[in-house]
Scaffold this active site. Structure first.
Site, PDB file in Angstrom:
ATOM      1  N   SER A   1      14.244   0.444   4.678  1.00  0.00           N
ATOM      2  CA  SER A   1      15.134   0.797   5.791  1.00  0.00           C
ATOM      3  C   SER A   1      14.815  -0.088   6.998  1.00  0.00           C
ATOM      4  CB  SER A   1      14.977   2.271   6.163  1.00  0.00           C
ATOM      5  OG  SER A   1      13.625   2.611   6.345  1.00  0.00           O
TER       6      SER A   1
ATOM      7  N   ASP B   1       7.546  -0.073   0.206  1.00  0.00           N
ATOM      8  CA  ASP B   1       8.724  -0.130  -0.668  1.00  0.00           C
ATOM      9  C   ASP B   1       8.732  -1.434  -1.464  1.00  0.00           C
ATOM     10  OD1 ASP B   1      10.685   1.735  -1.170  1.00  0.00           O
ATOM     11  OD2 ASP B   1      11.711   1.440   0.742  1.00  0.00           O
TER      12      ASP B   1
ATOM     13  N   LYS C   1       6.565   2.236  -3.592  1.00  0.00           N
ATOM     14  CA  LYS C   1       7.688   3.092  -3.968  1.00  0.00           C
ATOM     15  C   LYS C   1       8.738   2.248  -4.678  1.00  0.00           C
ATOM     16  CE  LYS C   1      10.712   4.858  -0.882  1.00  0.00           C
ATOM     17  NZ  LYS C   1      11.966   4.192  -1.329  1.00  0.00           N
TER      18      LYS C   1
ATOM     19  N   GLU D   1      12.631   2.329  -6.487  1.00  0.00           N
ATOM     20  CA  GLU D   1      13.897   3.067  -6.633  1.00  0.00           C
ATOM     21  C   GLU D   1      14.359   3.052  -8.083  1.00  0.00           C
ATOM     22  OE1 GLU D   1      17.054   1.869  -3.993  1.00  0.00           O
ATOM     23  OE2 GLU D   1      15.815   2.153  -2.206  1.00  0.00           O
TER      24      GLU D   1
ATOM     25  N   GLU E   1      16.667  11.795  -2.659  1.00  0.00           N
ATOM     26  CA  GLU E   1      17.491  11.519  -1.477  1.00  0.00           C
ATOM     27  C   GLU E   1      18.935  11.989  -1.692  1.00  0.00           C
ATOM     28  OE1 GLU E   1      17.083   7.615   0.199  1.00  0.00           O
ATOM     29  OE2 GLU E   1      18.669   7.957   1.657  1.00  0.00           O
TER      30      GLU E   1
HETATM   31  O1  KIV Z   1      13.506   2.791   3.008  1.00  0.00           O
HETATM   32  C1  KIV Z   1      13.321   3.970   3.352  1.00  0.00           C
HETATM   33  O2  KIV Z   1      13.114   4.280   4.534  1.00  0.00           O
HETATM   34  C2  KIV Z   1      13.361   4.998   2.335  1.00  0.00           C
HETATM   35  C3  KIV Z   1      13.389   6.421   2.800  1.00  0.00           C
HETATM   36  C4  KIV Z   1      14.746   6.752   3.255  1.00  0.00           C
HETATM   37  C5  KIV Z   1      12.907   7.362   1.758  1.00  0.00           C
HETATM   38  O3  KIV Z   1      13.404   4.706   1.181  1.00  0.00           O
END
Ligand code: KIV
Length: 276
Positions: free
Chosen positions: A50, A88, A118, A120, A187
């Protein structure tokens, strides 16, 4: 409840679920904010992609590079002494082969100082999740609205409309758990489906727009603190309006500079001037 200053680890997330302790997670992209959120006792700091939207000004997260996530993760890691730092895996970093994904995650850990990554998606990333876990890198999953698939999903919209969609999500969640994931972000899915996943899994669920029944919650900090107003999802709660405060403070500063009242002339400087 007072939080201990011991570093939160990936295995702690499962222990917290077992003890019925809710997990508080926020996004973070820089040293100063990380220090403030860490001081506040937030358990997990996510260097989310994000960052592409709220820090870099893109319309979505797809332009975020691995180098950018490494750079911002390193800053967050320098600011966080207690929170678990999760980075991420950016767009496509898990889809050009397992070795590429392991190398990318390795950079987030080695250069960025992340303690987990993390990823996806569900079935397409299971092998990657398994190999990262085997390599000693804890992995958080992310199901439901997966922003890296924004074009395929047709926008940032609520996911899981039918019972079949719900079964597919639950199956993906179980598969991620079996592959070794330490937690799963859910989400923008119906609250009832998030509740089912939370009951079905031993690892914690962390909801965002997924209702109150998850084991933890995450928000984009710029949304929660009122810093980003381009697009604010309906589930966001604003805990502060820092955007307005910053604008007002900057207006005051500019006014004082223009009228010459900042910097103020100090008495000692005046007397020094007279002595000359
Ligand atoms: O990139 C991000 O901030 C996210 C959150 C919305 C979980 O993946």
């Amino acid at each position: 409840m007072a939080t201990s200053r011991r570093r939160v680890t990936a295995p702690d997330l499962v222990r917290m679920k077992l003890r019925g302790e809710r997990i508080a997670m926020l996004t973070s992209y820089d040293f100063t904010m990380a220090r403030l959120l860490d001081r506040a006792g937030v358990d997990v700091l996510l260097v989310g992609d994000s960052l592409g939207m709220v820090v870099l000004g893109y319309d979505n997260t797809l332009a975020v590079t691995l180098d950018a996530v490494v750079h911002h993760t390193a800053a967050v890691s320098r600011g966080a002494s207690r929170a678990l730092v999760v980075a991420d895996m950016p767009f496509l970093s898990c889809h050009t082969g397992v070795p590429d994904a392991v190398r990318a995650a390795g950079r987030l850990v080695r250069e960025g100082g992340a303690q987990a990554v993390k990823v996806e998606g569900g079935h397409p990333v299971l092998e990657v999740v398994q190999r990262l876990v085997e390599a000693g890198i804890p992995v958080m999953g992310h199901l439901g609205l997966t922003p890296q698939s924004v074009h395929q999903l047709g926008g940032f919209r609520k996911q899981v409309r039918t019972r079949r969609d719900a079964e597919k999500l639950l199956e993906s969640a179980r598969a991620l758990e079996a592959a070794g994931a330490c937690a799963i972000v859910l989400e923008m899915i119906p609250h009832s489906v998030a509740a089912e996943a939370t009951t079905a899994l031993q690892i914690p669920t962390i909801g965002i727009g997924a209702g109150p029944h998850c084991d933890g919650q995450v928000l984009v900090t710029y949304d929660a603190l009122g810093l980003y107003d381009e697009f604010v999802p309906s589930f966001v709660k604003r805990y502060a309006d820092l955007g307005s405060e910053i604008t007002a403070a900057a207006e005051e500063y500019a006014k004082e500079v223009r009228e010459g009242s900042f910097p103020a002339i100090r008495k000692s400087a005046l007397s020094g001037a007279r002595r000359d």
